[in-house]
Design an enzyme around this catalytic site. Structure first.
Site, PDB file in Angstrom:
ATOM      1  N   GLU A 101       0.823  -1.201   0.000  1.00  0.00           N
ATOM      2  CA  GLU A 101       0.000   0.000   0.000  1.00  0.00           C
ATOM      3  C   GLU A 101       0.863   1.258   0.000  1.00  0.00           C
ATOM      4  O   GLU A 101       0.914   1.987  -0.971  1.00  0.00           O
ATOM      5  CB  GLU A 101      -0.901  -0.037   1.231  1.00  0.00           C
ATOM      6  CG  GLU A 101      -2.153   0.764   1.061  1.00  0.00           C
ATOM      7  CD  GLU A 101      -3.182   0.414   2.113  1.00  0.00           C
ATOM      8  OE1 GLU A 101      -2.854  -0.315   3.066  1.00  0.00           O
ATOM      9  OE2 GLU A 101      -4.317   0.883   1.984  1.00  0.00           O
TER      10      GLU A 101
ATOM     11  N   HIS B 170      -5.758 -19.188  23.678  1.00  0.00           N
ATOM     12  CA  HIS B 170      -5.519 -17.750  23.817  1.00  0.00           C
ATOM     13  C   HIS B 170      -6.617 -17.180  24.702  1.00  0.00           C
ATOM     14  O   HIS B 170      -7.630 -17.838  24.946  1.00  0.00           O
ATOM     15  CB  HIS B 170      -5.547 -17.071  22.452  1.00  0.00           C
ATOM     16  CG  HIS B 170      -6.823 -17.312  21.691  1.00  0.00           C
ATOM     17  ND1 HIS B 170      -7.942 -16.561  21.874  1.00  0.00           N
ATOM     18  CD2 HIS B 170      -7.137 -18.264  20.778  1.00  0.00           C
ATOM     19  CE1 HIS B 170      -8.905 -17.034  21.092  1.00  0.00           C
ATOM     20  NE2 HIS B 170      -8.452 -18.064  20.427  1.00  0.00           N
TER      21      HIS B 170
ATOM     22  N   GLY C 120     -15.657  19.073  49.616  1.00  0.00           N
ATOM     23  CA  GLY C 120     -15.363  19.835  50.827  1.00  0.00           C
ATOM     24  C   GLY C 120     -15.384  19.042  52.114  1.00  0.00           C
ATOM     25  O   GLY C 120     -15.308  19.601  53.188  1.00  0.00           O
TER      26      GLY C 120
ATOM     27  N   ARG D 160      -5.519 -21.518  15.523  1.00  0.00           N
ATOM     28  CA  ARG D 160      -5.815 -22.934  15.304  1.00  0.00           C
ATOM     29  C   ARG D 160      -4.836 -23.812  16.076  1.00  0.00           C
ATOM     30  O   ARG D 160      -3.637 -23.631  15.991  1.00  0.00           O
ATOM     31  CB  ARG D 160      -5.756 -23.255  13.812  1.00  0.00           C
ATOM     32  CG  ARG D 160      -6.202 -24.661  13.507  1.00  0.00           C
ATOM     33  CD  ARG D 160      -6.547 -24.837  12.056  1.00  0.00           C
ATOM     34  NE  ARG D 160      -7.824 -24.189  11.723  1.00  0.00           N
ATOM     35  CZ  ARG D 160      -8.229 -24.009  10.473  1.00  0.00           C
ATOM     36  NH1 ARG D 160      -7.484 -24.385   9.470  1.00  0.00           N
ATOM     37  NH2 ARG D 160      -9.387 -23.430  10.243  1.00  0.00           N
TER      38      ARG D 160
ATOM     39  N   GLU E  82      -7.639  17.525  39.723  1.00  0.00           N
ATOM     40  CA  GLU E  82      -8.623  18.566  40.002  1.00  0.00           C
ATOM     41  C   GLU E  82      -8.007  19.916  40.306  1.00  0.00           C
ATOM     42  O   GLU E  82      -8.581  20.946  39.994  1.00  0.00           O
ATOM     43  CB  GLU E  82      -9.526  18.129  41.162  1.00  0.00           C
ATOM     44  CG  GLU E  82     -10.592  17.158  40.706  1.00  0.00           C
ATOM     45  CD  GLU E  82     -11.516  16.736  41.819  1.00  0.00           C
ATOM     46  OE1 GLU E  82     -11.144  16.899  42.998  1.00  0.00           O
ATOM     47  OE2 GLU E  82     -12.599  16.232  41.497  1.00  0.00           O
TER      48      GLU E  82
END
Lengths: 503, 93
Positions: free
Chosen positions: A66, A220, A282, A216, A309
């Site tokens: 490609e 897995h 808080g 095959r 935060e």
């Protein structure tokens, strides 16, 4: 006899993949890697070779149908891989079967792909290759009219590679994420092993997953596993269910940084445990994090804080207000604070980068403030996987973990965060507002602590310039955790006590 | 005499298969039938795979018209003379 025929696995060196594949790819066989556009096929194919060169000193041949070798080299350079250098070292050879500009091939009569096979064989001989990647098959189908010839020829190539003992990865395009395996039906002839890469849009976020559809003759892990592609490391598979619950466990206690809380927890947190602190905004979550770190550094431990935060300046200022000074700790190398907006990267990338940072700094303690901020930018599944990956990693490092999560309501209530991760953490501490006689007070309770006795009271606490102080239990208030505290008459408490002692 | 060899062809084959022999005889016939003057170089890629790599050959047999320009590539056993003559623009010398 048996062992001779058994399928042997070849460790690919692709991070996490070998766990999912129970050791890697079937050795000496061809595996089809199918995926939609942008799913990471070329990176997988290329990394199969670079990892082989790096980890096992196994040279490779890259057959491109490609993109031109030049484009591939440029693209891979952005991941930090210098293929040109590998070519010079005779570890990597290209077989350039990409379309040439302006070239138009006319078919007059029968033909086969012997030249392609001969070139691949020559490439294998030239570098002594053990691995071959072919990327991608769809492009070669579009250049010849007779598909059945191309199919037959690819089968012949796969067989030839097998007889040479070479392990091969072929990539192919898919049209949809869920549907036919490949667009060109190539799986019918190289279908011994099929891997599918997906790039699914979920809640406006892209989620990459890898699934081994079949190997095959061998085993897995099943199902989809998230993965990410990051510079330097390339393909990183996050093998969640492949994580085994085999982290070591000790009875060593470490301080939470707060003497009162240590007492409530029966002597402190376990060293390799992860604790979740949940509370409304808080209530003092960041304070407990600050004390956790302060206590660690006092014991000469290395601490790491991931904050999503607040900015560094805010964190440092707040800590000083509670009598903990982060700055000298960081200068001494005892503390590392990482502040980032949660939106900066995906959860998969976040997990990988956090793991990397933890591995580099090797902290005894890891704090994350807060998980809720991360949850905001993630899909539910991605979030859960992130927590799983992070908790198990922290435990494997034998570090102590402390996470915070914010509840959505001021009084009582649980956060979605908690509902999804409460089983993954070892201990949960709740911080709650308690409304009594027109006054907001705060209470703390240890909801669960795996493997240890703990104080079950809901204790009132106050915060001053020296941190958090636990006071007396709320003896005559009920319904705190439910979010509707009601005052109970002291006579009633006596009556209830009497009832149980009689029984 | 300068008109001699006005076509230069390279034919890539993989060993002496019947298909490559057919391609050679088909090309000869087509040129002779049109009365074209040509020179043919045959490259066996089993002996010289690097030549196939250089010319980016995939299919066998592949016929390349090197001159006159433009360069043209035709694959197959060249059994259809009409298409062959058309594609390669073969004319009498």
């Amino acid at each position: 006899m048996k062992a001779e025929f058994a399928v042997v696995k070849l460790a690919t060196g692709i991070a996490g993949f070998d766990l999912v594949g129970y050791g890697g790819l079937p050795k000496g066989r061809t595996t089809l890697v199918a995926g939609s556009a942008g799913s990471g096929k070329t990176v997988f194919a290329a990394q199969f070779l670079t990892a082989g060169i790096k980890d096992a000193d196994e040279p490779g041949v890259f057959v491109t149908f490609e993109e031109s070798p030049r484009d591939i080299k440029e693209n891979l350079l952005s991941l930090g891989w210098d293929i040109g250098e590998l070519e010079k070292q005779k570890k990597w050879a290209f077989v350039d079967a990409s379309p040439q500009i302006g070239e138009q091939t006319v078919e007059v009569g029968g033909y086969d792909l012997s030249a392609l096979l001969a070139r691949i064989e020559a490439g294998i001989k030239a570098v002594g290759a053990k691995r071959v990647s072919m990327d991608s098959l769809g492009a070669i189908f579009s250049r010849f009219t007779d598909r059945s010839v191309i199919r037959g020829e690819l089968y012949r190539i796969a067989q030839a590679l097998k007889s040479m003992g070479v392990t091969c990865v072929m990539t192919a395009e898919r049209n949809q994420e869920y549907g036919d395996i490949s667009r060109t039906g190539v799986e019918e002839f190289v279908a011994d092993n099929v891997i599918i890469l997906r790039n699914v849009l979920e809640d406006e976020k892209r989620r990459r997953t890898i699934e081994i559809l079949k190997f095959r003759g061998t085993t897995h892990q099943k199902g989809e596993y998230p993965f990410t592609i990051i510079p330097e490391e390339g393909f990183v598979v996050i093998p969640l269910s492949a994580i085994q619950l085999k982290q070591k466990s000790t009875n060593i206690r470490v301080t939470s940084g707060n003497a009162d809380l240590d007492t409530m927890c029966g002597g402190g947190f376990f060293r390799d445990s992860v604790t979740l602190i949940s509370g409304a905004t808080g209530t003092g979550k960041t304070l407990l994090v600050t004390e956790f770190i302060g206590g660690g550094v006092k014991k000469d431990e290395r601490c790491m804080l991931f904050a999503f935060e607040e900015s560094r300046e805010q964190l440092f200022r707040n800590a000083t207000g509670w009598g903990v000074n982060f700055e000298p700790m960081e200068n001494e190398g005892k503390l590392k604070v990482v502040c980032e907006y949660p939106e900066v990267c995906s959860m998969e990338d976040r997990l990988v980068s956090m793991k990397k940072a933890i591995m580099e700094f090797k902290p005894h303690r890891v704090a994350v403030d807060s998980l809720s901020a991360l949850e905001r930018v993630s899909s539910l599944r991605g979030f859960r996987e992130f927590i799983m990956g992070l908790t198990s990693f922290i435990k494997h490092q034998e570090s102590t973990g402390l996470f915070t999560s914010t509840t959505s309501t001021l009084l009582g209530g649980t956060s979605i965060t908690e509902a999804h991760i409460s089983t993954l953490t070892d201990s949960i501490i709740l911080l709650r507002y308690v409304e009594m006689f027109g006054e907001m007070r705060r209470g703390l309770t240890v909801l669960k602590m795996r493997g240890s006795q703990h104080d079950k009271n809901i204790k009132e606490f106050t915060i001053d310039a020296h941190g958090l102080h636990l006071g007396k239990p709320f003896r005559n208030v009920g319904g705190i955790l439910a979010g509707n505290p009601t005052h109970i008459d002291s006579n009633e408490i006596e009556r209830l006590k009497g009832m149980f002692s009689d029984a | 005499m300068t008109l001699m060899n006005n076509y230069l062809f390279t034919l890539y084959i993989a060993g002496q298969t019947s298909r490559s022999q057919r391609a050679v005889s088909n090309l000869r016939q087509a040129c002779e039938n049109t009365g074209a003057a040509y020179e043919l170089v045959i490259v066996d890629i089993l002996e010289r795979p690097e030549a196939a790599e250089q010319a980016k050959i995939l299919a066998i047999p592949t016929l390349v018209k090197e001159s006159p320009l433009p360069i043209r590539k035709v694959i197959g056993d060249l059994s259809n003379h009409e298409v062959l003559i058309n594609e390669l623009d073969i004319k009498p010398a």
